[in-house]
Scaffold this active site. Structure first.
Site, PDB file in Angstrom:
ATOM      1  N   ASP A  79       0.873  -1.304  -0.003  1.00 31.58           N
ATOM      2  CA  ASP A  79       0.010   0.126   0.045  1.00 31.58           C
ATOM      3  C   ASP A  79       0.843   1.170  -0.055  1.00 31.58           C
ATOM      4  O   ASP A  79       0.571   2.241  -0.706  1.00 31.58           O
ATOM      5  CB  ASP A  79      -0.973  -0.080   1.277  1.00 31.58           C
ATOM      6  CG  ASP A  79      -2.070  -0.949   1.127  1.00 31.58           C
ATOM      7  OD1 ASP A  79      -2.496  -1.502   0.009  1.00 31.58           O
ATOM      8  OD2 ASP A  79      -3.060  -0.957   2.066  1.00 31.58           O
ATOM      9  N   GLY A  80       1.965   1.186   0.721  1.00 36.11           N
ATOM     10  CA  GLY A  80       3.049   2.324   0.709  1.00 36.11           C
ATOM     11  C   GLY A  80       3.510   2.659  -0.873  1.00 36.11           C
ATOM     12  O   GLY A  80       3.518   3.803  -0.943  1.00 36.11           O
ATOM     13  N   ASN A 153      -5.286   8.262   2.405  1.00 34.23           N
ATOM     14  CA  ASN A 153      -5.757   7.473   3.571  1.00 34.23           C
ATOM     15  C   ASN A 153      -5.987   8.239   4.778  1.00 34.23           C
ATOM     16  O   ASN A 153      -7.010   8.326   5.073  1.00 34.23           O
ATOM     17  CB  ASN A 153      -4.527   6.570   3.971  1.00 34.23           C
ATOM     18  CG  ASN A 153      -4.476   5.122   3.274  1.00 34.23           C
ATOM     19  OD1 ASN A 153      -5.592   4.894   2.688  1.00 34.23           O
ATOM     20  ND2 ASN A 153      -3.463   4.454   3.547  1.00 34.23           N
ATOM     21  N   ARG A 164       6.629  14.443  25.483  1.00 31.73           N
ATOM     22  CA  ARG A 164       5.677  15.373  25.542  1.00 31.73           C
ATOM     23  C   ARG A 164       4.249  15.112  24.718  1.00 31.73           C
ATOM     24  O   ARG A 164       4.304  14.337  23.846  1.00 31.73           O
ATOM     25  CB  ARG A 164       6.218  16.701  24.822  1.00 31.73           C
ATOM     26  CG  ARG A 164       7.373  17.228  25.468  1.00 31.73           C
ATOM     27  CD  ARG A 164       7.016  17.829  27.002  1.00 31.73           C
ATOM     28  NE  ARG A 164       8.312  18.351  27.296  1.00 31.73           N
ATOM     29  CZ  ARG A 164       8.484  19.034  28.553  1.00 31.73           C
ATOM     30  NH1 ARG A 164       7.640  19.055  29.404  1.00 31.73           N
ATOM     31  NH2 ARG A 164       9.863  19.699  28.859  1.00 31.73           N
ATOM     32  N   ASP A 183      -1.459  11.578  22.070  1.00 31.64           N
ATOM     33  CA  ASP A 183      -0.468  11.582  21.347  1.00 31.64           C
ATOM     34  C   ASP A 183      -0.760  12.329  19.902  1.00 31.64           C
ATOM     35  O   ASP A 183       0.593  12.010  19.025  1.00 31.64           O
ATOM     36  CB  ASP A 183      -0.024  10.011  21.275  1.00 31.64           C
ATOM     37  CG  ASP A 183       0.584   9.560  22.642  1.00 31.64           C
ATOM     38  OD1 ASP A 183       0.934  10.424  23.437  1.00 31.64           O
ATOM     39  OD2 ASP A 183       0.761   8.110  22.470  1.00 31.64           O
TER      40      ASP A 183
END
Length: 306
Positions: A79-80, A153, A164, A183
């Site tokens: 898929d990449g 996507n 952080r 996150d």
């Protein structure tokens, strides 16, 4: 360009031996059929070193052949690689025919063993074209648009440093919905619902559905559920100025932009879809079962009419 000449782009993952071999085989098959294989400029050296004979038969995209002149894009990889190919021909009409050399490969249409058949059907124009919605992505600071891009996507706002968290406000249709530390936040198309959004706990959405998804990543909040909204809606994530960390925008894990404090990432449906060539149209349910190897043993099917 000679009248009637057929240009077909071949995109491969040149860091893999099997992908190089598949690209050379596809180019040879295209040439034998009277079509002209076209290669991305940044793959030319690798493929030419692997198969010097390509120098006399293949052309380079952007050097005498434009994306608008392509009839078809044959993509060899996972898929990449398909996401990379979609980036190369963004805005052109050529559909993408994926041959999976990766792992799950949700966007690919055929497997490695079917390469010759897939290329032959592409040459015969024996495929259906399926359009997948994409995202228009803007980064704004106050009223100024400082960055624009797109995604097939997902567009993901993530923390830039591991230690952080981000303080964000999520927004739907111009109205605030919630504030929390996290996150990151994934904003996805139905096509992307089986990618990063799925890994983050989002729902699988059938690609025929017009919708946008928002999935928080490790949010510190009581209300941080995945959201599914209509395709006419807008989603936004604002990185609050009070946040201790900095943010970064990723689109399809390919295009990135550092987010200054106070930046808002606004996502809407794009007017430019990605076109996929389909050789085996069928229920998306079957694709899920095959790709995830889901257990369906014992199913006997409906009796009579549902």
């Amino acid at each position: 360009m000679t009248a009637g000449q057929r240009h077909i782009l071949v995109v491969a993952h040149t860091g893999r031996q099997d992908s190089l071999e598949a690209a050379v085989a596809a180019c040879a098959q295209l040439t034998a059929a009277g079509a002209t294989p076209v290669l991305p400029a940044d793959q030319w050296d690798d493929l030419h070193a692997f198969a010097p004979d390509l120098n006399g038969t293949a052309k380079v995209l952007g050097k005498g052949v434009s994306a608008q002149e392509l009839e078809l894009v044959v993509v060899l990889g996972g898929d990449g690689t398909i996401l990379r190919a979609a980036e190369l021909v963004r805005g052109a009409s050529a559909p993408l025919l994926g041959v999976n050399l990766g792992h799950v490969g949700f966007l690919a249409e055929s497997e490695r063993d079917d390469l010759s058949e897939a290329v032959a059907r592409g040459l015969n124009r024996d495929y259906l074209v399926e359009e997948r919605m994409t995202l228009s992505v803007r980064v704004k600071v106050a009223a100024e648009v400082i960055y624009e891009t797109w995604a097939l996507n997902e567009a993901t706002v993530e923390k830039a440093s591991r230690e952080r968290m981000l303080e964000v406000v999520i927004e739907v249709d111009g109205r605030p919905l919630s504030t929390f530390g996290c996150d990151g936040v994934v904003m996805s198309t139905p096509t992307g619902s089986t990618a990063y959004s799925f890994s983050a706990g989002g729902p699988i959405v059938w690609p025929t559905l017009d919708a946008l998804l928002l999935v928080p990543l490790s949010a510190h909040a009581l209300f941080a559920r995945p959201l599914v909204v209509g395709s006419d809606s807008s989603l936004a994530v604002e990185v609050l100025a009070r946040t201790d960390g900095s943010g970064v925008l990723w689109c399809d894990s390919r295009r990135t932009y550092d987010l200054p404090p106070g930046a808002r990432v606004v996502v809407r449906r794009s007017t430019v879809p990605v076109r996929l060539a389909r050789l085996h149209p069928g229920p998306f349910t079957d694709r899920l079962v095959n790709k995830f190897q889901l257990p369906v043993t014992g199913w006997r099917g409906p009796v009579g009419r549902d």
